[in-house]
Design a protein around this motif. Structure first.
Motif, PDB file in Angstrom:
ATOM      1  N   UNK A  35       0.826  -1.211   0.000  1.00 10.45           N
ATOM      2  CA  UNK A  35       0.000   0.000   0.000  1.00 10.45           C
ATOM      3  C   UNK A  35       0.857   1.257   0.000  1.00 10.45           C
ATOM      4  N   UNK A  36       1.922   1.265   0.799  1.00 12.15           N
ATOM      5  CA  UNK A  36       2.787   2.437   0.849  1.00 12.15           C
ATOM      6  C   UNK A  36       3.409   2.724  -0.519  1.00 12.15           C
ATOM      7  N   UNK A  37       3.835   1.655  -1.205  1.00 12.69           N
ATOM      8  CA  UNK A  37       4.405   1.828  -2.541  1.00 12.69           C
ATOM      9  C   UNK A  37       3.359   2.375  -3.501  1.00 12.69           C
ATOM     10  N   UNK A  38       2.125   1.864  -3.424  1.00 15.06           N
ATOM     11  CA  UNK A  38       1.061   2.328  -4.317  1.00 15.06           C
ATOM     12  C   UNK A  38       0.691   3.781  -4.029  1.00 15.06           C
ATOM     13  N   UNK A  39       0.742   4.188  -2.765  1.00 12.25           N
ATOM     14  CA  UNK A  39       0.472   5.589  -2.443  1.00 12.25           C
ATOM     15  C   UNK A  39       1.482   6.504  -3.140  1.00 12.25           C
ATOM     16  N   UNK A  40       2.745   6.103  -3.106  1.00 17.94           N
ATOM     17  CA  UNK A  40       3.771   6.907  -3.768  1.00 17.94           C
ATOM     18  C   UNK A  40       3.551   6.967  -5.268  1.00 17.94           C
ATOM     19  N   UNK A  41       3.182   5.861  -5.875  1.00 13.98           N
ATOM     20  CA  UNK A  41       2.940   5.851  -7.315  1.00 13.98           C
ATOM     21  C   UNK A  41       1.703   6.672  -7.673  1.00 13.98           C
ATOM     22  N   UNK A  42       0.693   6.642  -6.786  1.00 12.73           N
ATOM     23  CA  UNK A  42      -0.488   7.457  -7.032  1.00 12.73           C
ATOM     24  C   UNK A  42      -0.136   8.942  -7.018  1.00 12.73           C
ATOM     25  N   UNK A  43       0.679   9.355  -6.064  1.00 13.59           N
ATOM     26  CA  UNK A  43       1.123  10.749  -6.025  1.00 13.59           C
ATOM     27  C   UNK A  43       1.916  11.111  -7.273  1.00 13.59           C
ATOM     28  N   UNK A  44       2.761  10.171  -7.727  1.00  8.32           N
ATOM     29  CA  UNK A  44       3.524  10.418  -8.952  1.00  8.32           C
ATOM     30  C   UNK A  44       2.593  10.556 -10.148  1.00  8.32           C
TER      31      UNK A  44
END
Length: 640
Positions: A35-44
């Motif tokens: 989830x943490x990785x996906x949050x970063x990709x969503x922000x990107x």
């Protein structure tokens, strides 16, 4: 445009903040990690949308400026309108040569996702991180003074319900502690201490024993660590008294019970220890019951009194590996020179400073001693002829009695129990059969062979035996840590330097901003160009259907596009190569060119061939909706 640019910056900062919080954070929950990785990709992704939206808005302003300034083929105009979805304009020489700024902006639109979505999440990765920290935490220590307050009648209960164990067993004059003048007195080392001593000796290692979870408990978690502890405990201070055959000067001075003649090559002993002079007698009296050593009758005045702590007088011989000359008097039986040595060890109250080093799965200790004072500060007196009177220690005021200072007596009893546990291994002798006539072998009459103090090859004492005995005794003391149920095991606060490798998120901010910095810089430049274009034109532009519809209302375009009105592919090539420009049509419709009273004539802006167009002028209200309504109303009124 400005809002999209600022939102993009905020999203990039949000990605940076998220990654900063995750940096060197260990996360065992795989779902949460994903989830943490996906949050970063969503922000990107959303930052890509914001920056891309800003550039697209600026791009739209620019292409309309290009359409006004230069005639372009319908093909090129199509490519400029479809730049965000059709990269063919990058290989069209006409767009490259006549609209380089627009093409450059379109190229940036295509590259923004590469920097933001593809590369920026790469700033956060997983890997082994070497964590270095320091913390003031509670670590195991030893407190022998705890024995001073222990009453065997009242057990000390640990948190898990087990009982704390003492270092020694006591006898008593009254098991119920009810009679006047009752007292407890020392009997022998406890079974727990005996077990620890045996395990230390039998381990054969050069370090003390410790509990299996010592690293976790001492380091405050799954770390490697180093720290220092200091405590007061018993220690032996050893000093060499004789070295070499016939060296007896200091032996006589200090009243040694034997000399080098007992040792090889003059004697038969390669090791000889006299360590029981003045030893605490057991039993203390002949009239003791079998129930706790209660005296049967009057209590002897000196019952349980520590008068002297036994000295360790130890002699040993070391094979120098140097062959004896033929004329040596010892060459009859010996092939190599043996060097006899004698040393004395005194039992001291000692300040220990221990440097601990836990490196999974091992630990090491570096021990330094500060010898404070003898455990019992007495000596044997001398007879008239100068010999030592081993039956008369003094001075009497330094005796340790269980009747007077009970707290001191119990602590000295703990020291004595530790020393007695060591002396059990040192007592006795090792005889060595001479190699001539041979065979040479050791005769064992001591438990010292069960320790690391003896060579595994020759079964004879190791060189530098005094220092080895001091270290062996220190390890025996430190081995108490292996039994946390021992009463003397306590805790103290220490500065612990901790390190560990752990699988964590690893954030490289230079990678993130290496992706975003060019995007932010180029987007800002394009934003300035877009704002400048809007200021130049005096209006904003769009590429919606309604805008295309009104800008293509030109009879010339109607004529050249007949038969191609379905929007189908393939499109007629002849029409695709027709050059068009955006400007003011020179021919007006009836409504557009008729100037009414109080109304100014307004031109029509549209795509057309360059010959039928005039330049668009800033500030002129071309076909404004308000003016158009007014003009139609006036025309209708005039007609009526």
């Amino acid at each position: 445009m400005v809002t999209a640019f600022l939102v993009g910056i905020c999203l990039a900062l949000g990605q940076h903040i998220l990654y900063t919080r995750l940096h060197h954070r260990n996360e065992d929950d795989e779902d949460k990690k994903v989830r943490m990785v996906l949050y970063g990709r969503a922000l990107a992704y959303f930052s890509k949308v914001a920056f891309g939206g800003c550039v697209i808005l600026c791009y739209r302003q620019r292409i309309w400026r290009t359409f006004r300034e230069r005639p372009l083929s319908v093909w090129s105009i199509d490519q400029l309108f479809l730049a965000t979805e059709d990269p063919s304009l990058f290989v069209n020489w006409e767009t490259l040569s006549k609209a380089p700024l627009a093409v450059a902006m379109a190229l940036i639109i295509w590259l923004i996702p590469l920097a933001t979505i593809i590369f920026s999440p790469g700033a956060l990765s997983f890997g082994w991180y070497f964590e270095i920290s320091s913390s003031n935490i509670s670590v195991p220590s030893l407190n022998f003074s705890a024995e001073s307050y222990k009453d065997w009648r009242k057990p000390v209960i640990m948190a898990d319900g087990t009982k704390k164990k003492s270092l020694m067993f006591y006898n008593t004059t009254d098991a119920q502690a009810a009679s006047e003048g009752w007292f407890d007195y020392y009997d022998k080392p406890s079974s727990d201490l005996t077990r620890i001593s045996l395990m230390t000796a039998y381990s054969g290692t050069t370090s003390s024993l410790n509990r299996p979870d010592a690293r976790f408990e001492s380091c405050g978690g799954n770390y490697n660590c180093t720290f220092s502890t200091t405590f007061i405990g018993p220690g032996y201070k050893c000093e060499e008294m004789a070295s070499g055959i016939g060296d007896s000067g200091r032996l006589v001075e200090f009243g040694a019970p034997f000399n080098t003649s007992m040792l090889v090559p003059e004697g038969r002993n390669v090791y000889y220890a006299d360590i029981d002079i003045g030893e605490y007698a057991r039993p203390q009296s002949d009239n003791l019951s079998s129930q706790g050593g209660v005296p049967l009758g009057p209590i002897p005045e000196e019952l349980g009194v520590f008068k002297v702590e036994p000295l360790l007088w130890i002699g040993y011989s070391i094979n120098s590996s140097e062959r004896l000359p033929d004329n040596s008097p010892y060459a009859v039986n010996w092939t190599h020179r043996y060097d006899p040595r004698i040393f004395r060890c005194v039992h001291y109250e000692t300040r220990y400073t221990v440097k601990w080093n836990y490196t999974e799965p091992f630990f090491a200790t570096e021990v330094s001693h500060d010898f404070v004072a003898p455990v019992i500060d007495t000596n044997f007196t001398r007879n008239a002829d100068g010999t030592v009177n081993f039956d008369d220690p003094g001075p009497a005021e330094n005796f340790i009695s269980p009747r007077t200072d009970v707290l001191l007596y119990k602590k000295i009893s703990a020291y004595h129990a530790m020393g007695q546990s060591l002396r059990n291994f040192l007592r006795g002798k090792l005889e060595l059969e001479a190699p001539i006539p041979g065979p040479s072998y050791a005769r064992v009459y001591s438990d010292i062979t069960q320790t690391r103090l003896v060579s595994n090859v020759s079964s004879t004492p190791l060189d530098n035996l005094p220092d080895l005995i001091q270290a062996f005794y220190a390890d025996m003391v430190l081995s108490l840590f292996s039994a946390p149920q021992m009463l003397v095991v306590s805790e103290q606060w220490a500065e612990v330097n901790r390190t560990r490798y752990q699988s964590t998120f690893i954030y490289h901010p230079e990678k993130l901003w290496g992706c975003y910095a060019p995007v932010i810089f180029l987007t800002f430049i394009i934003l300035l160009l877009g704002a400048w274009t809007i200021w130049q034109d005096g209006t904003t532009w769009s590429v919606g259907f309604s805008r295309i519809m009104v800008t293509t209302r030109n009879s010339t375009l109607d004529d050249i596009s007949r038969g191609a009105c379905l929007g189908n592919d393939p499109f007629p090539l002849e029409l695709m190569h027709t050059r068009l420009q955006f400007g003011v049509l020179n021919e007006f419709s009836e409504i557009e060119y008729m100037a009414m009273e109080g109304l100014q004539g307004v031109g029509h802006c549209a795509f057309g061939v360059p010959s039928e167009l005039s330049p668009i002028r800033k500030g002129v209200p071309y076909a404004g909706l308000k003016r158009r309504s007014e003009r139609r109303a006036a025309f209708k009124e005039k007609v009526d």
